[in-house]
Design a protein around this motif. Structure first.
Motif, PDB file in Angstrom:
ATOM      1  N   ASN A  25       0.832  -1.206   0.000  1.00 10.31           N
ATOM      2  CA  ASN A  25       0.000   0.000   0.000  1.00 10.31           C
ATOM      3  C   ASN A  25       0.868   1.259   0.000  1.00 10.31           C
ATOM      4  OD1 ASN A  25      -2.535   1.191  -0.141  1.00 10.31           O
ATOM      5  ND2 ASN A  25      -2.706   1.398   2.082  1.00 10.31           N
ATOM      6  N   ASN A  26       1.904   1.213  -0.848  1.00 12.33           N
ATOM      7  CA  ASN A  26       2.840   2.331  -1.017  1.00 12.33           C
ATOM      8  C   ASN A  26       3.617   2.673   0.254  1.00 12.33           C
ATOM      9  OD1 ASN A  26       2.178   2.746  -3.774  1.00 12.33           O
ATOM     10  ND2 ASN A  26       0.331   3.824  -3.132  1.00 12.33           N
ATOM     11  N   ALA A  72      -5.212  -0.273   8.832  1.00 13.76           N
ATOM     12  CA  ALA A  72      -5.406  -1.504   9.606  1.00 13.76           C
ATOM     13  C   ALA A  72      -6.582  -2.304   9.055  1.00 13.76           C
ATOM     14  CB  ALA A  72      -5.625  -1.177  11.080  1.00 13.76           C
ATOM     15  N   ARG A  73      -7.680  -1.635   8.782  1.00 15.00           N
ATOM     16  CA  ARG A  73      -8.865  -2.324   8.267  1.00 15.00           C
ATOM     17  C   ARG A  73      -8.614  -2.871   6.852  1.00 15.00           C
ATOM     18  NH1 ARG A  73     -14.483  -1.317  10.014  1.00 15.00           N
ATOM     19  NH2 ARG A  73     -15.770  -2.429   8.528  1.00 15.00           N
ATOM     20  N   LEU A  74      -7.912  -2.090   6.035  1.00 17.66           N
ATOM     21  CA  LEU A  74      -7.584  -2.524   4.679  1.00 17.66           C
ATOM     22  C   LEU A  74      -6.685  -3.760   4.705  1.00 17.66           C
ATOM     23  CD1 LEU A  74      -7.846  -1.952   1.657  1.00 17.66           C
ATOM     24  CD2 LEU A  74      -5.907  -0.388   1.870  1.00 17.66           C
ATOM     25  N   MET A  75      -5.696  -3.765   5.594  1.00 11.73           N
ATOM     26  CA  MET A  75      -4.800  -4.926   5.724  1.00 11.73           C
ATOM     27  C   MET A  75      -5.573  -6.146   6.218  1.00 11.73           C
ATOM     28  SD  MET A  75      -1.820  -3.961   4.759  1.00 11.73           S
ATOM     29  CE  MET A  75      -0.996  -2.413   4.470  1.00 11.73           C
ATOM     30  N   LEU A  76      -6.461  -5.935   7.178  1.00 14.79           N
ATOM     31  CA  LEU A  76      -7.254  -7.037   7.717  1.00 14.79           C
ATOM     32  C   LEU A  76      -8.132  -7.656   6.634  1.00 14.79           C
ATOM     33  CD1 LEU A  76      -8.412  -8.783  10.012  1.00 14.79           C
ATOM     34  CD2 LEU A  76     -10.044  -6.928  10.430  1.00 14.79           C
ATOM     35  N   HIS A  81      -3.762  -7.481  -3.620  1.00 16.57           N
ATOM     36  CA  HIS A  81      -5.043  -7.553  -2.911  1.00 16.57           C
ATOM     37  C   HIS A  81      -5.362  -6.235  -2.206  1.00 16.57           C
ATOM     38  CE1 HIS A  81      -6.303 -11.727  -3.382  1.00 16.57           C
ATOM     39  NE2 HIS A  81      -5.018 -12.015  -3.418  1.00 16.57           N
ATOM     40  N   VAL A  82      -4.355  -5.691  -1.542  1.00 12.92           N
ATOM     41  CA  VAL A  82      -4.547  -4.430  -0.821  1.00 12.92           C
ATOM     42  C   VAL A  82      -4.927  -3.320  -1.798  1.00 12.92           C
ATOM     43  CG1 VAL A  82      -3.381  -2.658   0.558  1.00 12.92           C
ATOM     44  CG2 VAL A  82      -3.000  -5.071   1.062  1.00 12.92           C
ATOM     45  N   THR A  83      -4.225  -3.244  -2.910  1.00 11.07           N
ATOM     46  CA  THR A  83      -4.489  -2.200  -3.903  1.00 11.07           C
ATOM     47  C   THR A  83      -5.893  -2.338  -4.480  1.00 11.07           C
ATOM     48  OG1 THR A  83      -2.138  -2.105  -4.457  1.00 11.07           O
ATOM     49  CG2 THR A  83      -3.666  -1.206  -6.074  1.00 11.07           C
ATOM     50  N   ARG A  84      -6.269  -3.570  -4.807  1.00 12.80           N
ATOM     51  CA  ARG A  84      -7.596  -3.816  -5.383  1.00 12.80           C
ATOM     52  C   ARG A  84      -8.706  -3.455  -4.395  1.00 12.80           C
ATOM     53  NH1 ARG A  84      -7.851  -9.500  -6.446  1.00 12.80           N
ATOM     54  NH2 ARG A  84      -5.723  -9.095  -7.024  1.00 12.80           N
ATOM     55  N   LEU A  85      -8.563  -3.915  -3.170  1.00 14.07           N
ATOM     56  CA  LEU A  85      -9.575  -3.598  -2.163  1.00 14.07           C
ATOM     57  C   LEU A  85      -9.614  -2.103  -1.856  1.00 14.07           C
ATOM     58  CD1 LEU A  85      -9.468  -6.503   0.420  1.00 14.07           C
ATOM     59  CD2 LEU A  85     -11.387  -5.807  -0.986  1.00 14.07           C
ATOM     60  N   GLY A  86      -8.451  -1.468  -1.816  1.00 18.96           N
ATOM     61  CA  GLY A  86      -8.396  -0.028  -1.580  1.00 18.96           C
ATOM     62  C   GLY A  86      -9.128   0.745  -2.659  1.00 18.96           C
ATOM     63  N   ALA A  87      -8.986   0.283  -3.909  1.00 12.17           N
ATOM     64  CA  ALA A  87      -9.682   0.947  -5.019  1.00 12.17           C
ATOM     65  C   ALA A  87     -11.195   0.738  -4.913  1.00 12.17           C
ATOM     66  CB  ALA A  87      -9.161   0.413  -6.345  1.00 12.17           C
ATOM     67  N   GLU A  88     -11.610  -0.448  -4.476  1.00 12.44           N
ATOM     68  CA  GLU A  88     -13.039  -0.746  -4.362  1.00 12.44           C
ATOM     69  C   GLU A  88     -13.690  -0.048  -3.175  1.00 12.44           C
ATOM     70  OE1 GLU A  88     -13.810  -4.948  -4.163  1.00 12.44           O
ATOM     71  OE2 GLU A  88     -12.597  -5.348  -5.944  1.00 12.44           O
ATOM     72  N   LEU A  89     -13.002  -0.029  -2.040  1.00 11.32           N
ATOM     73  CA  LEU A  89     -13.611   0.438  -0.797  1.00 11.32           C
ATOM     74  C   LEU A  89     -13.271   1.872  -0.432  1.00 11.32           C
ATOM     75  CD1 LEU A  89     -12.988  -2.780   1.322  1.00 11.32           C
ATOM     76  CD2 LEU A  89     -15.074  -2.140   0.085  1.00 11.32           C
TER      77      LEU A  89
END
Length: 108
Positions: free
Chosen positions: A9-10, A49-53, A35-43
């Motif tokens: 996540n950079n 912490a929540r993004l990593m979880l 996975h983190v990047t994809r979820l970050g873009a979606e959410l």
């Protein structure tokens, strides 16, 4: 022990691993970062912490699905009955006879 710098996540992290495992660790980190990047873009911005979880749970879900498929394949091979195995053997024997016949014709 080797030290590897990875990026999730950079953000840069220094992680230690056994010597010779550096490339594997980089591959794992890149997979997780995807996975983190994809979820970050979606959410959107939901906090690191929540993004990593959520990303870790997504990766665990993939792992559980893969284990389930592997177990299913292992169990499927146990279910072959003698008739199925015998049928497969007969098909292989017939193919071998054809190949031998073609070989004999070519030799003549």
């Amino acid at each position: 022990m080797a030290e590897v710098e990875i990026s999730i996540n950079n953000r840069a992290f220094k992680v230690t691993c056994d010597d010779g495992q550096e490339n594997r660790l980089r591959q794992l980190a890149a997979h997780f970062d995807d996975h983190v990047t994809r979820l970050g873009a979606e959410l959107g911005q939901i906090g690191d912490a929540r993004l990593m979880l959520l990303s870790a749970l997504t990766v665990c879900d993939e792992l559980f699905e893969a284990r389930g498929r592997a177990a299913m394949l292992e169990n499927a091979s146990d279910k072959l009955d003698a008739e199925t195995v015998g049928g497969a053997a007969r098909v292989i024997e017939a193919a071998a006879r054809r190949v031998n016949g073609i070989t004999e014709q070519l030799d003549s």
